[in-house]
Design a protein around this motif. Structure first.
Motif, PDB file in Angstrom:
ATOM      1  N   ARG A   1      -2.492  24.137  -8.755  1.00  0.00           N
ATOM      2  CA  ARG A   1      -3.412  23.413  -9.620  1.00  0.00           C
ATOM      3  C   ARG A   1      -4.112  22.263  -8.889  1.00  0.00           C
ATOM      4  O   ARG A   1      -5.298  22.020  -9.102  1.00  0.00           O
ATOM      5  N   TYR A   2      -3.379  21.558  -8.026  1.00  0.00           N
ATOM      6  CA  TYR A   2      -3.939  20.354  -7.400  1.00  0.00           C
ATOM      7  C   TYR A   2      -4.184  20.514  -5.902  1.00  0.00           C
ATOM      8  O   TYR A   2      -4.651  19.580  -5.238  1.00  0.00           O
ATOM      9  N   GLY A   3      -3.852  21.681  -5.363  1.00  0.00           N
ATOM     10  CA  GLY A   3      -4.074  21.917  -3.947  1.00  0.00           C
ATOM     11  C   GLY A   3      -3.182  21.078  -3.050  1.00  0.00           C
ATOM     12  O   GLY A   3      -3.559  20.734  -1.914  1.00  0.00           O
ATOM     13  N   LEU A   4      -1.977  20.755  -3.527  1.00  0.00           N
ATOM     14  CA  LEU A   4      -1.045  19.932  -2.755  1.00  0.00           C
ATOM     15  C   LEU A   4       0.004  20.841  -2.126  1.00  0.00           C
ATOM     16  O   LEU A   4       0.704  21.577  -2.825  1.00  0.00           O
ATOM     17  N   GLN A   5       0.140  20.782  -0.800  1.00  0.00           N
ATOM     18  CA  GLN A   5       1.064  21.674  -0.097  1.00  0.00           C
ATOM     19  C   GLN A   5       2.255  20.931   0.522  1.00  0.00           C
ATOM     20  O   GLN A   5       3.308  21.518   0.743  1.00  0.00           O
ATOM     21  N   ALA A   6       2.073  19.648   0.840  1.00  0.00           N
ATOM     22  CA  ALA A   6       3.155  18.855   1.436  1.00  0.00           C
ATOM     23  C   ALA A   6       3.023  17.429   0.922  1.00  0.00           C
ATOM     24  O   ALA A   6       1.939  16.987   0.528  1.00  0.00           O
ATOM     25  N   ALA A   7       4.144  16.690   0.936  1.00  0.00           N
ATOM     26  CA  ALA A   7       4.113  15.339   0.375  1.00  0.00           C
ATOM     27  C   ALA A   7       5.181  14.462   1.021  1.00  0.00           C
ATOM     28  O   ALA A   7       6.199  14.954   1.540  1.00  0.00           O
ATOM     29  N   TRP A   8       4.918  13.178   0.985  1.00  0.00           N
ATOM     30  CA  TRP A   8       5.894  12.163   1.428  1.00  0.00           C
ATOM     31  C   TRP A   8       5.793  11.001   0.460  1.00  0.00           C
ATOM     32  O   TRP A   8       4.697  10.561   0.096  1.00  0.00           O
ATOM     33  N   SER A   9       6.922  10.506  -0.018  1.00  0.00           N
ATOM     34  CA  SER A   9       6.916   9.420  -0.988  1.00  0.00           C
ATOM     35  C   SER A   9       8.013   8.424  -0.654  1.00  0.00           C
ATOM     36  O   SER A   9       9.082   8.801  -0.143  1.00  0.00           O
ATOM     37  N   SER A  10       7.729   7.149  -0.951  1.00  0.00           N
ATOM     38  CA  SER A  10       8.724   6.097  -0.710  1.00  0.00           C
ATOM     39  C   SER A  10       8.751   5.176  -1.913  1.00  0.00           C
ATOM     40  O   SER A  10       7.719   4.932  -2.552  1.00  0.00           O
ATOM     41  N   PRO A  11       9.939   4.656  -2.239  1.00  0.00           N
ATOM     42  CA  PRO A  11      10.012   3.715  -3.358  1.00  0.00           C
ATOM     43  C   PRO A  11       9.330   2.396  -3.002  1.00  0.00           C
ATOM     44  O   PRO A  11       9.379   1.938  -1.858  1.00  0.00           O
ATOM     45  N   ILE A  12       8.670   1.780  -3.974  1.00  0.00           N
ATOM     46  CA  ILE A  12       8.128   0.424  -3.829  1.00  0.00           C
ATOM     47  C   ILE A  12       9.163  -0.510  -4.435  1.00  0.00           C
ATOM     48  O   ILE A  12       9.504  -0.385  -5.619  1.00  0.00           O
ATOM     49  N   LYS A  13       9.661  -1.425  -3.618  1.00  0.00           N
ATOM     50  CA  LYS A  13      10.753  -2.284  -4.073  1.00  0.00           C
ATOM     51  C   LYS A  13      10.303  -3.728  -4.195  1.00  0.00           C
ATOM     52  O   LYS A  13       9.446  -4.196  -3.455  1.00  0.00           O
ATOM     53  N   SER A  14      10.927  -4.430  -5.126  1.00  0.00           N
ATOM     54  CA  SER A  14      10.671  -5.856  -5.269  1.00  0.00           C
ATOM     55  C   SER A  14      11.393  -6.599  -4.159  1.00  0.00           C
ATOM     56  O   SER A  14      12.198  -6.029  -3.412  1.00  0.00           O
ATOM     57  N   SER A  15      11.129  -7.897  -4.080  1.00  0.00           N
ATOM     58  CA  SER A  15      11.815  -8.697  -3.061  1.00  0.00           C
ATOM     59  C   SER A  15      13.314  -8.724  -3.300  1.00  0.00           C
ATOM     60  O   SER A  15      14.092  -8.938  -2.372  1.00  0.00           O
ATOM     61  N   GLY A  16      13.731  -8.472  -4.536  1.00  0.00           N
ATOM     62  CA  GLY A  16      15.155  -8.420  -4.833  1.00  0.00           C
ATOM     63  C   GLY A  16      15.769  -7.045  -4.668  1.00  0.00           C
ATOM     64  O   GLY A  16      16.966  -6.873  -4.907  1.00  0.00           O
ATOM     65  N   GLY A  17      14.962  -6.062  -4.288  1.00  0.00           N
ATOM     66  CA  GLY A  17      15.494  -4.720  -4.046  1.00  0.00           C
ATOM     67  C   GLY A  17      15.343  -3.762  -5.202  1.00  0.00           C
ATOM     68  O   GLY A  17      15.713  -2.590  -5.086  1.00  0.00           O
ATOM     69  N   ARG A  18      14.799  -4.204  -6.332  1.00  0.00           N
ATOM     70  CA  ARG A  18      14.638  -3.306  -7.473  1.00  0.00           C
ATOM     71  C   ARG A  18      13.456  -2.373  -7.252  1.00  0.00           C
ATOM     72  O   ARG A  18      12.415  -2.786  -6.732  1.00  0.00           O
ATOM     73  N   VAL A  19      13.602  -1.094  -7.626  1.00  0.00           N
ATOM     74  CA  VAL A  19      12.529  -0.119  -7.477  1.00  0.00           C
ATOM     75  C   VAL A  19      11.488  -0.363  -8.564  1.00  0.00           C
ATOM     76  O   VAL A  19      11.776  -0.281  -9.760  1.00  0.00           O
ATOM     77  N   LEU A  20      10.262  -0.662  -8.121  1.00  0.00           N
ATOM     78  CA  LEU A  20       9.165  -0.951  -9.044  1.00  0.00           C
ATOM     79  C   LEU A  20       8.254   0.245  -9.246  1.00  0.00           C
ATOM     80  O   LEU A  20       7.544   0.331 -10.244  1.00  0.00           O
ATOM     81  N   GLY A  21       8.253   1.168  -8.266  1.00  0.00           N
ATOM     82  CA  GLY A  21       7.363   2.312  -8.345  1.00  0.00           C
ATOM     83  C   GLY A  21       7.486   3.145  -7.083  1.00  0.00           C
ATOM     84  O   GLY A  21       8.450   3.015  -6.326  1.00  0.00           O
ATOM     85  N   THR A  22       6.493   4.009  -6.857  1.00  0.00           N
ATOM     86  CA  THR A  22       6.491   4.839  -5.653  1.00  0.00           C
ATOM     87  C   THR A  22       5.076   4.911  -5.093  1.00  0.00           C
ATOM     88  O   THR A  22       4.090   4.816  -5.829  1.00  0.00           O
ATOM     89  N   PHE A  23       5.016   5.096  -3.804  1.00  0.00           N
ATOM     90  CA  PHE A  23       3.748   5.356  -3.133  1.00  0.00           C
ATOM     91  C   PHE A  23       3.882   6.700  -2.445  1.00  0.00           C
ATOM     92  O   PHE A  23       4.866   6.948  -1.744  1.00  0.00           O
TER      93      PHE A  23
END
Length: 718
Positions: A226-248
């Motif tokens: 559907r989106y033409g995506l064949q490979a991917a890499w993702s990392s968590p976005i963390k706060s200064s305190g280490g909490r996961v806020l999102g992903t890039f």
């Protein structure tokens, strides 16, 4: 040609030449290192045939080719590709080359890797500017994705947030269809929830080289089709305190492992995303950074002044005094230089804490800058302020343990009282600063109150500094020359010492003892030194050209001059320009040079001596002289201070000390010059003790150049 070839091939810049068909005729080794292609692989081909790739901008490439074909200079930033397929952002400059004027026959192209600069420009400058300007979060995230894709066109990027319920929400995916966001929104993170859900759940990067076959996407088989995506890499976005806020995440249109360069770009984006996602927290931190000192957490200059002005308004309405204190740590620079900046920072934190512990609830304390602290004490008159200053000095003087070291600090404090010494905070701080400097001049570890005399002296100092700058600019200073002669008749000329003089049009003669320290404090000493060297060497060259016999010239330099790494090169250029030899010049230094903790000072002195310049230690015996210090410096000459010479006739101690200095010079094989010789008896005593060279009013006062020539002529006529 060999040297030119070496220089060209060792350069990291790619160089290539093109014939009139724009075919390659030469590439340097830097081109091969940068792109991986040899000359054999490039010979006869147009660079665009080999280096252009799927995301090279065709319009920019076409423009470069048209300009090169028309024998025009061209310049552009262009995405090119290495032999291994690695993309590189480059700066391409092409210039036509002509053996016959007006008839170019080939071109030279210079290609520079600017990938790092592009990363900084795009992913830092633009995005950080948007964050600072507080643009909406979704706009900032979209900008991060767009700018990343502009630097690396092979990628598509997305930013997701993770809410408190551990669910994903799309913040930005500008190159992906709107349906992508609809599929993502509301998904709970966990193992097997694509690269983003899994990265957020694991708290570490996740890579998928083939979305079609990877088990992380077994519940999302439509991503590839559907989106033409064949490979991917993702990392968590963390706060200064280490909490996961999102992903890039970054996506590829073909099955592959992530490119290391792309990971590096994504790491930068992760940092920027974290800043944006923590915006509310960041706003509070920006306020903290804007109004509070990061090291001590005290109010900074801006916050202190604002709060102090409010205290002054209250004091004005209540007719109560306020004491403003300006505190400066004594010899703090020495702590940084000898113990390191970590020790200095630790000391400042200790002092800030001690100040807070010794003040009342309504008192205000801030860090002005560096090792300077300021205090505003409401309802506090002069007598009470003196007691508080004493208490603060005692608290600061307590030993401070920093790391494995124990420091014994002290401070100088200046005090100004509202309303007698000023009615606004800037005036009060300026007056307290003046009083602090008086305390420091008088030895430190004490406090002083502001007085009107201090203000007058400070204003005179500012006016004098301005006048000195003007005098330098207009060449209004003068040089006088005092002869140095051998001690036995007929006293042949040994050399002359250059002495700086300043005759102000309105103020009259101003002593060097006054304006040279001012030049040191105001940063003019380098310009002053260069003015003296430039004019003194010009005069010596003129004397030599006219046959005026001046064997050598001694020039005084300040301690800070010896810290200047450019001074020796400039001095040697001046000597060469005037046809003079380094042996014609002796550089005089004070004993404070020996105590400098700066390694470059001793390096500069050694380089000066190695260049053939003689070095003289001025005022020897009055300061910190010791054989160990003399051993450190390659001194050629000692100057016996005039205080010894003045007491020679009536003081056995002065004669004994003078004899000791002369014997030191003799044992170390150094010339000794006695200054301040004013009587014939002094001359005889010094000659009898074996002093080689004399200088003083007995022979001549310092003279302008023309008068010195007359003095020499009169001696020759005797």
């Amino acid at each position: 040609m060999r040297q030119l070839t070496l220089a060209v091939d060792r350069s990291d810049t790619a160089l290539l030449t093109l014939d009139d068909t724009l075919g390659v005729t030469y590439v340097n080794a830097g081109f091969t290192r940068l792109f991986g292609y040899t000359l054999a692989q490039m010979q006869g081909k147009r660079p665009s045939q080999v280096l252009a790739g799927p995301h090279t901008d065709p319009d920019t490439l076409r423009g470069l080719s048209e300009q090169a074909a028309g024998w025009q200079q061209s310049r552009a930033d262009l995405l090119l590709y290495r032999h291994d397929g690695q993309p590189l952002w480059t700066s391409v400059i092409t210039n036509p080359v002509s053996d016959v004027p007006g008839a170019p026959s080939e071109s030279v192209s210079v290609i520079t890797d600017i990938t790092h600069a592009k990363m900084h420009e795009v992913l830092h400058t633009h995005v950080l500017d948007a964050i600072v300007r507080e643009q909406p979060l979704t706009d900032v995230m979209a900008m991060i994705c767009v700018e990343l894709e502009r630097v690396a066109p092979a990628l598509r990027a997305s930013v997701l947030s993770v809410d408190h319920d551990s669910r994903l929400h799309t913040l930005a995916a500008p190159s992906l269809p709107p349906e992508y966001a609809q599929e993502i929104d509301g998904l709970r993170i966990g193992a097997g929830v694509g690269v983003c859900g899994t990265a957020a759940w694991r708290g570490r990067p996740v890579s998928v080289s083939n979305i079609r076959t990877d088990p992380l996407f077994k519940d999302f088989p439509y991503f590839a089709e559907r989106y033409g995506l064949q490979a991917a890499w993702s990392s968590p976005i963390k706060s200064s305190g280490g909490r996961v806020l999102g992903t890039f995440a970054i996506y590829y249109g073909e099955a592959r492992e992530p490119d290391p360069w792309h990971i590096k770009l994504a790491d930068i984006c992760l940092h920027l995303c974290a800043l944006a996602l923590e915006r509310e927290h960041t706003r509070a931190r920006v306020h903290q950074l804007a109004f509070y000192d990061a090291l001590t957490s005290l109010p900074n200059r801006m916050m202190f002044n604002a709060r102090a002005e409010q205290l002054l308004v209250n004091a004005e309405s209540q007719h109560t005094p306020i004491a403003v204190l300006f505190l400066d740590v004594d010899r703090f620079k020495r702590v940084n230089e000898t113990q390191g900046h970590a020790a200095g920072d630790g000391l400042l934190r200790d002092i800030a804490q001690r100040l807070g512990e010794n003040l009342g609830l309504g008192d205000l304390v801030g860090r002005q800058a560096g090792d300077e602290f300021v205090l505003a004490l409401p309802n506090c008159g002069a007598e009470q302020a003196g007691g508080i200053a004493e208490r603060l000095l005692g608290a600061i003087a307590a030993p401070s343990v920093v790391g494995h070291m124990t420091l014994h600090p002290s401070a100088s404090i200046g005090v100004a009282i509202f309303p007698e010494d000023g009615r606004d905070i800037n005036t009060l701080l300026r007056h307290a600063d003046l009083a602090m400097h008086r305390a420091k001049i008088e030895g430190g570890g004490s406090f002083r109150f502001f007085s009107a005399d201090m203000n007058r002296l400070a204003q005179e100092r500012v006016a004098l500094e301005t006048a000195l700058r003007e005098a330098l600019r207009r060449d209004q200073l003068q040089l006088h020359y005092q002869p140095q002669v051998l001690s036995h008749p007929p006293h042949p000329l040994y050399g002359v010492e250059v002495l700086l003089r300043w005759e102000h049009p309105q103020l009259g003669p101003i002593s060097p003892a006054r304006f040279v320290p001012l030049a040191e404090e105001s940063g003019l000493i380098g310009d002053l030194c260069r003015w003296v060297l430039r004019n003194a060497l010009r005069q010596l060259a003129d004397w030599r050209a006219r046959g005026v016999a001046i064997p050598r010239m001694a020039v005084n330099l300040s301690a800070s001059n010896f810290e200047d790494p450019q001074l020796l090169d400039e001095l040697l250029r001046l000597l060469q320009h005037h046809g003079l030899s380094p042996s014609d010049v002796t550089l005089e230094m004070t004993e404070s040079v020996m105590l400098s903790p700066q390694p470059r000072v001793l390096d500069n002195i050694a380089a000066m001596q190695a260049a053939g310049l003689a070095l003289s230690l001025d005022d020897f015996g009055t300061g910190y002289s010791s054989l160990s210090h003399l051993h450190r410096l390659p001194i050629n000459e000692l100057k016996l201070d005039m205080s010894f010479v003045r007491d020679l006739e009536h003081s056995m101690s002065a004669r004994a000390l003078t004899n000791s200095v002369l014997r030191i010079g003799e044992s170390l094989r150094k010339h000794v010059v006695a200054e301040g010789v004013e009587t014939e008896r002094q001359r005889r005593l010094l000659a009898g003790l074996g002093c080689e060279v004399l200088q003083g009013f007995l022979f001549s006062k310092p003279l302008p150049a023309a008068e010195l020539e007359r003095w020499l002529a009169e001696r020759e006529g005797e």
